[in-house]
Write an enzyme that holds these catalytic residues in place. Structure first.
Site, PDB file in Angstrom:
ATOM      1  N   HIS A 143     -10.853  -6.405  13.714  1.00  0.00           N
ATOM      2  CA  HIS A 143     -11.234  -7.443  12.377  1.00  0.00           C
ATOM      3  C   HIS A 143     -12.679  -7.930  12.748  1.00  0.00           C
ATOM      4  CE1 HIS A 143      -6.795  -7.961  12.533  1.00  0.00           C
ATOM      5  NE2 HIS A 143      -6.984  -7.920  11.380  1.00  0.00           N
ATOM      6  N   CYS A 181      -6.481 -12.505  19.406  1.00  0.00           N
ATOM      7  CA  CYS A 181      -7.306 -12.788  17.951  1.00  0.00           C
ATOM      8  C   CYS A 181      -6.430 -13.455  16.849  1.00  0.00           C
ATOM      9  CB  CYS A 181      -7.338 -11.030  17.637  1.00  0.00           C
ATOM     10  SG  CYS A 181      -7.806 -10.833  15.785  1.00  0.00           S
ATOM     11  N   CYS A 183     -12.481  -8.461  18.437  1.00  0.00           N
ATOM     12  CA  CYS A 183     -11.619  -7.770  17.774  1.00  0.00           C
ATOM     13  C   CYS A 183     -11.774  -6.430  17.102  1.00  0.00           C
ATOM     14  CB  CYS A 183     -10.490  -8.457  17.108  1.00  0.00           C
ATOM     15  SG  CYS A 183      -9.195  -7.428  16.302  1.00  0.00           S
ATOM     16  N   LYS A 225      -9.534   8.567   6.626  1.00  0.00           N
ATOM     17  CA  LYS A 225      -8.454   7.892   6.579  1.00  0.00           C
ATOM     18  C   LYS A 225      -8.513   6.847   5.496  1.00  0.00           C
ATOM     19  CE  LYS A 225      -7.848   4.196  10.276  1.00  0.00           C
ATOM     20  NZ  LYS A 225      -8.206   3.645  11.557  1.00  0.00           N
ATOM     21  N   LYS A 261      -9.146  -0.010   3.344  1.00  0.00           N
ATOM     22  CA  LYS A 261      -9.637  -1.003   2.459  1.00  0.00           C
ATOM     23  C   LYS A 261     -11.113  -1.137   2.230  1.00  0.00           C
ATOM     24  CE  LYS A 261      -7.049  -4.231  -0.071  1.00  0.00           C
ATOM     25  NZ  LYS A 261      -6.268  -5.046  -0.627  1.00  0.00           N
ATOM     26  N   HIS A 270       1.045  -1.082  -0.027  1.00  0.00           N
ATOM     27  CA  HIS A 270       0.009  -0.219   0.170  1.00  0.00           C
ATOM     28  C   HIS A 270       0.999   1.167   0.005  1.00  0.00           C
ATOM     29  CE1 HIS A 270       0.675   0.554   4.198  1.00  0.00           C
ATOM     30  NE2 HIS A 270       0.346  -0.558   4.480  1.00  0.00           N
ATOM     31  N   CYS A 315      -4.912 -10.765  14.372  1.00  0.00           N
ATOM     32  CA  CYS A 315      -3.886  -9.919  14.642  1.00  0.00           C
ATOM     33  C   CYS A 315      -2.435 -10.588  15.189  1.00  0.00           C
ATOM     34  CB  CYS A 315      -4.372  -9.213  15.942  1.00  0.00           C
ATOM     35  SG  CYS A 315      -5.582  -7.894  15.787  1.00  0.00           S
ATOM     36  N   HIS A 353       3.535   2.028   2.596  1.00  0.00           N
ATOM     37  CA  HIS A 353       5.104   1.303   2.339  1.00  0.00           C
ATOM     38  C   HIS A 353       5.955   2.060   1.371  1.00  0.00           C
ATOM     39  CE1 HIS A 353       2.305  -2.591   2.869  1.00  0.00           C
ATOM     40  NE2 HIS A 353       3.048  -2.355   3.973  1.00  0.00           N
TER      41      HIS A 353
END
Ligand SMILES: [Zn+2]
Length: 696
Positions: free
Chosen positions: A158, A136, A155, A309, A312, A22, A139, A25
């Protein structure tokens, strides 16, 4: 700077292969690459390391879902990272993958050292303990009770229930290193920046550090713990240690000894979300094992898009592939480093990207290069002109000497200082300031062209030496700008070198000094550097992962130089924000100097097309012919003129305004008009005037 070469390691985090790259990176990797290139340019000995983190339960799960082996999955995603870095012109020295054998052996060596290590108060640095908590699997981590969403212990990251888990793990006794960490960080022996990050970390230490577990049961895809083969070493020991294993820690290899153990600086660039692990866990682990610890860490900011923000799930992302394909690697690298200080959060908007590209790269830099080279082509037969050396031997007339000396003092003399200044800003990891500094020079050189009027000098054979001296300095200015921009824009720098007849290559330390161009040498051929793009015609960098449209089909206009017309597209004055042609009130108060007026470039412009802008009462979009180029201009005259009636009119255009966007349409200049009862009356000519003619 010291006399001996500084030796340093610069790293990015290794990126987890649970997903394709993404934009975050790309941001870190561009920054690390730029810093490494800047240091190489300064003559330093640098090792630039990046790579991929490939172990863990997530990878097991994803590979299972895809019906391929873990290694196959890792190979695919890791390759996607390497191919992306190729597109961004990232030049790393080593790309480490944690599935490499040399990494596994390095981790086990570090583990062995930790198993034998004692804390400052004489206890085992690593011990077996019972870990229990809400786990989790996504995670791959235990969650604090207060983090979980109720009911169901879900979580928050997630949206899945966590599992109450108890297992026997190895723990690292971080709590025993509190005092050492505080002292190391406070004293800047580990220099954490920005300051806000340093304070954050010191705040965490103040609250008390907890031991953390370094092994995991139930995970197969990883490096087994030798003492407990059904466990694997957890990410803190596995992934973080890449910074030394990549250099050959396992075998005490030369790169490890030279760059890490024997180097002057061990620098990690990291996201601010992983700062605790890098600034607390990692130094403590190394210190316990008796291995040199990092000396500097820098936490970069987060990017949002259009104020929201990146996510995805909501589709609000910036695809790094589309970003680099849109306008090329140089433009993408320039934009992300220029737009905000590296440590700060900032917001990506497509219009800012294109706006900066057009203003800074196409206009400021592109025009400077094109004008300088075109003039040398025309006036000096395409060869580097003679440099003018002050001294008694000069044949220049006194007035000429004064001019050249003044020019040299104002524009060229501080050039050596410029290099040190810009390299210093790179060194501070302040890319935005480095570029701002450099671009103020680009502006000064562009301004110098307007002031010197080389096209006027060229008409007077008696001023030949003056012309050549000016053009020599201008070419040197272009060369030095390319050298100092090369850490950010390696490709453009190499192309400028090619145009200067130096061969397409990356500038090096020998290129930093002023005056490297040899008079008489032929220039290379002029190629477009940064063709202008239309903001509206291009798609936004794919938020959906679709391939972006190739950059800029339009060729940048090469600037023809004629006897009557100076090279067009002069620099944009800093002060004037572009406005619509809405009638403006006359300036009151202080009178201006003729030099102030000379900053405004007025030209005859012939309207070739006109079209009312939908949704606006006043605005009309004009295409105007400036003789050497066609421009799009937005004017606030639609309430006074029918669009069709405007075609064929020759109007007066402020030609050197910075581009501005009105109702989403880009305007490159301002049409002059008077105002009668609030309605516009256009300035026109009394007789036929050729498009492009200067108005003064
Ligand atoms: Zn989770």
């Amino acid at each position: 700077m010291s006399t001996s070469k500084r030796v340093s390691v610069i790293t990015t985090p290794i990126y987890y292969v649970n997903d394709v790259p993404h934009v975050g990176h790309a941001y870190t990797t561009i920054a690390a690459d730029t810093l490494a290139r800047a240091r190489r340019l300064g003559g330093e000995d640098v090792f630039f390391l990046t790579g991929t983190d490939e172990h863990g339960q997530n990878i097991e799960r994803i590979a299972r879902e895809r019906g391929i082996s873990e290694q196959e999955h890792c190979d695919l995603i890791s390759a996607a990272f390497r191919s992306l870095w190729e597109r961004y012109d990232i030049r790393y020295d080593r790309f480490i993958r944690t599935t490499e054998d040399v990494h596994r052996r390095g981790v086990l060596k570090l583990w062995g050292l930790l198993r034998g290590a004692k804390t400052p108060d004489g206890r085992d640095a690593v011990y077996l303990g019972k870990y229990s908590g809400w786990y989790c699997p996504r995670c791959e981590g235990f969650k604090d009770e207060e983090e979980l969403r109720q009911p169901g212990n879900v979580c928050p990251d997630h949206e899945r229930p966590c599992e109450w888990t108890e297992e026997e793990n190895f723990f690292f006794r971080l709590s025993a290193y509190e005092a050492w960490l505080r002292e190391t960080i406070e004293s800047d022996r580990l220099r954490i920046r920005p300051d806000s990050r340093k304070n954050e970390i010191l705040g965490v230490i103040k609250q008390g550090l907890k031991d953390f577990s370094v092994s995991r049961a139930r995970v197969k895809w990883g490096i087994p713990v030798p003492e407990q083969p059904d466990h694997v070493l957890y990410v803190w020991v596995d992934a973080l240690s890449n910074y030394v294993t990549a250099l050959g820690f396992a075998d005490d290899a030369e790169p490890y000894r030279h760059y890490w153990a024997g180097g002057d600086e061990r620098l990690h660039l990291i996201g601010k979300d992983i700062i605790r692990f890098h600034c607390l866990y990692w130094p403590a682990i190394l210190h316990a094992a008796g291995v040199p610890v990092p000396t500097r860490e820098f936490g970069q900011g987060f990017i949002t898009r259009d104020g929201r923000k990146l996510s995805k799930t909501t589709g609000n992302v910036i695809d790094p592939v589309a970003l680099v394909e849109r306008l090329g690697p140089d433009a993408a690298r320039y934009f992300v480093l220029r737009e905000a200080p590296y440590g700060a959060d900032w917001d990506f908007t497509d219009s800012a990207f294109v706006g900066r590209y057009n203003a800074d790269l196409a206009n400021d830099l592109g025009n400077l290069v094109s004008r300088a080279l075109t003039m040398v082509l025309r006036y000096c037969d395409g060869r580097v002109p003679a440099r003018w050396e002050p001294g008694p031997a000069t044949a220049l007339a006194p007035a000429t000497v004064d001019f050249t000396r003044a020019f040299a003092a104002s524009v060229c003399a501080p050039a050596d200082g410029l290099a040190a200044k810009v390299l210093g800003r790179y060194e501070d990891i302040d890319f935005s300031s480095a570029l701002t500094e450099l671009w103020s020079w680009v502006g000064q050189f562009n301004q110098a062209i307007v002031q010197a009027e080389p096209w006027t000098l060229a008409k007077d054979p008696a001023r030949r030496a003056e012309l050549e001296a000016f053009l020599y300095r201008l070419l040197e200015g272009v060369r030095l700008v390319a050298v100092l921009a090369s850490p950010v824009m390696p490709r453009a720098a190499s192309r400028i070198f090619g145009m200067l007849g130096l061969g397409e290559r990356e500038p090096g330390p020998d290129d930093l000094a002023w005056g490297r161009l040899e008079p008489g040498r032929p220039l290379g051929s002029i190629v477009p550097l940064f063709p202008r793009v239309d903001r509206d015609a291009e798609p936004t960098p794919g938020s959906d992962g679709t391939p972006a449209v190739k950059a800029a089909s339009k060729k940048q206009k090469e600037t023809p130089v004629s006897e009557t017309t100076p090279p067009p597209a002069p620099p944009r004055p800093e002060a004037a924000p572009a406005a619509a042609a809405a009638p403006s009130t006359a300036p009151t108060g202080d009178r201006i100097d003729i030099a102030d007026f000379a900053k405004v470039e007025l030209r005859a412009a012939k309207v070739t097309a006109a079209e009312k802008i939908a949704g606006s009462k006043k605005l009309v979009r004009l295409q105007v012919d400036l003789g050497s180029e066609t421009r799009q201009v937005v004017a606030g005259i639609a309430d006074a003129y029918e669009a069709e009636a405007l075609v064929g009119k020759t109007v007066v255009l402020v030609a050197n305004l910075k581009p501005a966007k009105l109702m989403g349409v880009e305007s490159n200049g301002m049409v002059l008009a008077g105002s009668v009862d609030g309605k516009a009356v256009l300035c026109t000519f009394d007789a036929e005037v050729a498009p492009g003619t200067k108005v003064k």
